[in-house]
Write an enzyme that holds these catalytic residues in place. Structure first.
Site, PDB file in Angstrom:
ATOM      1  N   ASP A 295       0.849  -1.203   0.000  1.00 56.20           N
ATOM      2  CA  ASP A 295       0.000   0.000   0.000  1.00 56.20           C
ATOM      3  C   ASP A 295       0.885   1.254   0.000  1.00 56.20           C
ATOM      4  O   ASP A 295       1.661   1.447   0.924  1.00 56.20           O
ATOM      5  CB  ASP A 295      -0.891  -0.057   1.259  1.00 56.20           C
ATOM      6  CG  ASP A 295      -2.018   0.961   1.236  1.00 56.20           C
ATOM      7  OD1 ASP A 295      -2.001   1.858   0.377  1.00 56.20           O
ATOM      8  OD2 ASP A 295      -2.911   0.848   2.101  1.00 56.20           O
TER       9      ASP A 295
ATOM     10  N   HIS B  84     -10.214  -1.020  -6.781  1.00 54.52           N
ATOM     11  CA  HIS B  84      -9.847   0.182  -6.012  1.00 54.52           C
ATOM     12  C   HIS B  84      -8.750   0.983  -6.715  1.00 54.52           C
ATOM     13  O   HIS B  84      -8.815   2.210  -6.773  1.00 54.52           O
ATOM     14  CB  HIS B  84      -9.400  -0.250  -4.608  1.00 54.52           C
ATOM     15  CG  HIS B  84      -8.968   0.873  -3.730  1.00 54.52           C
ATOM     16  ND1 HIS B  84      -9.873   1.709  -3.114  1.00 54.52           N
ATOM     17  CD2 HIS B  84      -7.738   1.300  -3.352  1.00 54.52           C
ATOM     18  CE1 HIS B  84      -9.209   2.608  -2.386  1.00 54.52           C
ATOM     19  NE2 HIS B  84      -7.912   2.387  -2.512  1.00 54.52           N
TER      20      HIS B  84
HETATM   21  C1  HEM Z   1      -4.168   2.877  -3.992  1.00 53.80           C
HETATM   22  C2  HEM Z   1      -5.548   0.138  -0.253  1.00 53.80           C
HETATM   23  C3  HEM Z   1      -8.531   3.672   1.235  1.00 53.80           C
HETATM   24  C4  HEM Z   1      -6.907   6.493  -2.313  1.00 53.80           C
HETATM   25  C5  HEM Z   1      -4.311   1.813  -3.129  1.00 53.80           C
HETATM   26  C6  HEM Z   1      -3.641   0.542  -3.251  1.00 53.80           C
HETATM   27  C7  HEM Z   1      -4.014  -0.208  -2.199  1.00 53.80           C
HETATM   28  C8  HEM Z   1      -4.934   0.570  -1.406  1.00 53.80           C
HETATM   29  C9  HEM Z   1      -3.561  -1.615  -1.875  1.00 53.80           C
HETATM   30  C10 HEM Z   1      -2.725   0.130  -4.416  1.00 53.80           C
HETATM   31  C11 HEM Z   1      -1.293   0.427  -4.195  1.00 53.80           C
HETATM   32  C12 HEM Z   1      -0.947   1.896  -4.177  1.00 53.80           C
HETATM   33  O1  HEM Z   1      -0.880   2.557  -5.216  1.00 53.80           O
HETATM   34  O2  HEM Z   1      -0.772   2.388  -3.074  1.00 53.80           O
HETATM   35  C13 HEM Z   1      -6.460   0.879   0.479  1.00 53.80           C
HETATM   36  C14 HEM Z   1      -7.100   0.420   1.684  1.00 53.80           C
HETATM   37  C15 HEM Z   1      -7.940   1.416   2.109  1.00 53.80           C
HETATM   38  C16 HEM Z   1      -7.822   2.499   1.157  1.00 53.80           C
HETATM   39  C17 HEM Z   1      -6.860  -0.921   2.334  1.00 53.80           C
HETATM   40  C18 HEM Z   1      -8.842   1.467   3.307  1.00 53.80           C
HETATM   41  C19 HEM Z   1      -8.687   0.733   4.377  1.00 53.80           C
HETATM   42  C20 HEM Z   1      -8.359   4.741   0.397  1.00 53.80           C
HETATM   43  C21 HEM Z   1      -9.037   6.012   0.520  1.00 53.80           C
HETATM   44  C22 HEM Z   1      -8.559   6.806  -0.477  1.00 53.80           C
HETATM   45  C23 HEM Z   1      -7.604   6.022  -1.239  1.00 53.80           C
HETATM   46  C24 HEM Z   1     -10.059   6.375   1.586  1.00 53.80           C
HETATM   47  C25 HEM Z   1      -8.902   8.236  -0.806  1.00 53.80           C
HETATM   48  C26 HEM Z   1     -10.066   8.766  -0.779  1.00 53.80           C
HETATM   49  C27 HEM Z   1      -5.996   5.758  -3.029  1.00 53.80           C
HETATM   50  C28 HEM Z   1      -5.222   6.325  -4.112  1.00 53.80           C
HETATM   51  C29 HEM Z   1      -4.436   5.273  -4.601  1.00 53.80           C
HETATM   52  C30 HEM Z   1      -4.747   4.103  -3.804  1.00 53.80           C
HETATM   53  C31 HEM Z   1      -5.237   7.768  -4.601  1.00 53.80           C
HETATM   54  C32 HEM Z   1      -3.420   5.347  -5.744  1.00 53.80           C
HETATM   55  C33 HEM Z   1      -4.087   5.273  -7.060  1.00 53.80           C
HETATM   56  C34 HEM Z   1      -3.107   5.617  -8.169  1.00 53.80           C
HETATM   57  O3  HEM Z   1      -2.391   6.596  -8.053  1.00 53.80           O
HETATM   58  O4  HEM Z   1      -3.092   4.889  -9.160  1.00 53.80           O
HETATM   59  N1  HEM Z   1      -5.106   1.798  -1.994  1.00 53.80           N
HETATM   60  N2  HEM Z   1      -6.933   2.127   0.192  1.00 53.80           N
HETATM   61  N3  HEM Z   1      -7.513   4.776  -0.683  1.00 53.80           N
HETATM   62  N4  HEM Z   1      -5.703   4.434  -2.878  1.00 53.80           N
HETATM   63 FE1  HEM Z   1      -6.370   3.258  -1.392  1.00 53.80          FE
END
Ligand code: HEM
Length: 406
Positions: free
Chosen positions: A214, A315
């Site tokens: 993450d 996601h």
């Molecule tokens: C990407 C997990 C909540 C925004 C990711 C990734 C994972 C992840 C595994 C893919 C790897 C990475 O690029 O970091 C989670 C989990 C969450 C959560 C487990 C809640 C428990 C959120 C929330 C937001 C968010 C609330 C914003 C409102 C993003 C963004 C990316 C991302 C902006 C990168 C997308 C990109 O640049 O391509 N998340 N996330 N996430 N997440 Fe989450």
């Protein structure tokens, strides 16, 4: 070979906390004595253009604490409080004792300690400064999936403490709480953690409690648009922002969400199905369309049945800046685990902290889209929320927030 040695722990601290990189890691790991001293001795300067704790590599221990000003405390008391807190934080970050020190961190170095201060919306009413409140602190919209506990949300003031040692972090927490004196009272506190430096054979992106890598696609300080995305521009710099008050120059906005992970449900999914929820492999964080962790997602690729390889509701697809008019934020969370909840499921998840120059161009549009139903939503629950204006850093001898409070 490296994992069993305490010395290796220090080595990653060097690699992540300073400019060490993989080469620094290998060299330091070869000398456990040097490495042992390194995790503790790495310091993050308190003073500077930006506050520490925003671009600082994620630390292994964290405390997020909100305070409310005490009844009768106003602008004068708030200014004195920020002056005391800044002086305490600067001393602790340099590895020096606090006033009336408790001795808890006596034999440790600064251990990458950072103490970061922010102001919540209500701070401006309490201090008679409502006219100088940034519009960026307007309340976040309500999201359909929110199950927010107001007692653990918002607050006049917010302090984020991070360190690569649990005792150093606790020591700073007590020092901050004690030096609040009669001016402010703790409203809520949350404790979190990340991987310890040195427990992997090379520096890696951290994992969360669902087991996913993450943070891969976080903006990097070396990106040309990093500062513009994360920090409020300085007026007169050519990129000054007309809708931001001058006292916020060099500052950032922190959105804090306590996001419970419904781990019993999540862990029932087969690993393959877990991967479809995010759109990335669990083992190494690579996109399901192939390559390594840092390979771009191929959002257009379809499988033999014609459906997208990275599902429409994955996601990583829905949160990508390309899908959100460029909206991006720096995610810098801590995991948390507070034992079992009354319903017999783990009270565990993510203390999600994200940083941006404007929440309306960062968190809000992305969360709006995720809230419409990404594949992760059934497995998480937002239980608390805070939005804080985090001013720029203090100069030596100055204090955080002086440009607002003086
Ligand atoms: C990407 C997990 C909540 C925004 C990711 C990734 C994972 C992840 C595994 C893919 C790897 C990475 O690029 O970091 C989670 C989990 C969450 C959560 C487990 C809640 C428990 C959120 C929330 C937001 C968010 C609330 C914003 C409102 C993003 C963004 C990316 C991302 C902006 C990168 C997308 C990109 O640049 O391509 N998340 N996330 N996430 N997440 Fe989450």
């Amino acid at each position: 070979r490296l994992l069993g040695t305490v010395g290796a722990a220090g080595a990653t601290g060097l690699a992540l906390g300073a400019a060490g990189g993989a080469a620094g890691y290998a060299a330091a790991a070869a000398d456990p004595a040097t490495a042992l001293a390194t995790v503790g001795s790495t310091g993050e300067p308190f003073h500077g253009e930006h506050q520490a704790g925003i671009t600082t590599p994620m630390q292994s221990h964290g405390h997020l604490v909100a305070f409310d000003l005490a009844p009768g405390a106003g602008r004068k008391e708030a200014a004195a409080l920020m002056r005391r807190w800044s002086a305490t934080a600067a001393r602790l970050a340099a590895g020096e004792p606090a006033d009336d020190d408790t001795g808890v961190a006596l034999d440790a170095g600064p251990s990458s300690l950072t103490v970061t201060f922010g102001f919540g919306r209500t701070f401006f009413d309490r201090t008679g400064l409502a006219a100088r409140r940034p519009v960026q602190l307007d309340p976040l919209p309500a999201f359909s999936g929110d199950r927010l506990d107001p007692r653990r949300s918002e607050g006049d003031l917010w302090v984020q403490i991070g360190a690569n040692d649990a005792l150093v972090a606790f020591h700073a927490l007590r020092a901050v709480q004690k030096s609040a004196g009669g001016a402010a009272r703790t409203r809520w506190q949350m404790n979190g953690f990340n991987r310890s430096p040195g427990i992997t054979s090379r520096p890696m992106t951290s994992r969360n409690l669902m087991g996913q890598i993450d943070g891969t696609r976080n903006p990097k300080p070396s990106d040309p648009d990093f500062d513009r995305r994360v920090f409020v521009p300085v007026p007169g710099s050519g990129s000054g922002s007309p809708d931001q008050p001058a006292w916020m120059a060099g500052g950032s906005y922190a959105v804090v969400r306590r996001i419970r992970m419904l781990l019993d449900d999540w862990e029932k999914l087969k690993p393959k199905d877990q991967e479809l929820v995010i759109g990335r492999r669990k083992s190494d964080g690579a996109p399901l369309t192939g390559g390594g962790e840092t390979t771009e997602l191929d959002l257009d690729r379809t499988g033999p049945d014609g459906s997208p390889v990275i599902p429409a509701d994955a996601h990583a697809r829905i949160s990508a800046p390309e899908q959100n008019a460029g909206a991006a934020m720096l995610r810098r969370p801590f995991s948390y685990h507070d034992g079992m909840a009354a319903d017999g499921t783990p009270d565990a998840g993510l203390l999600f902290v994200c940083w941006q120059a404007d929440p309306l161009r960062g968190f809000v549009p992305v969360q709006r889209k995720l809230d419409r139903g990404d594949a992760l939503s059934p497995f998480i629950r937002h239980e608390a929320s805070g939005l804080f204006a985090v001013p720029g850093g203090a100069d030596e001898g100055g204090y955080v927030g002086s440009r607002l409070l003086e």
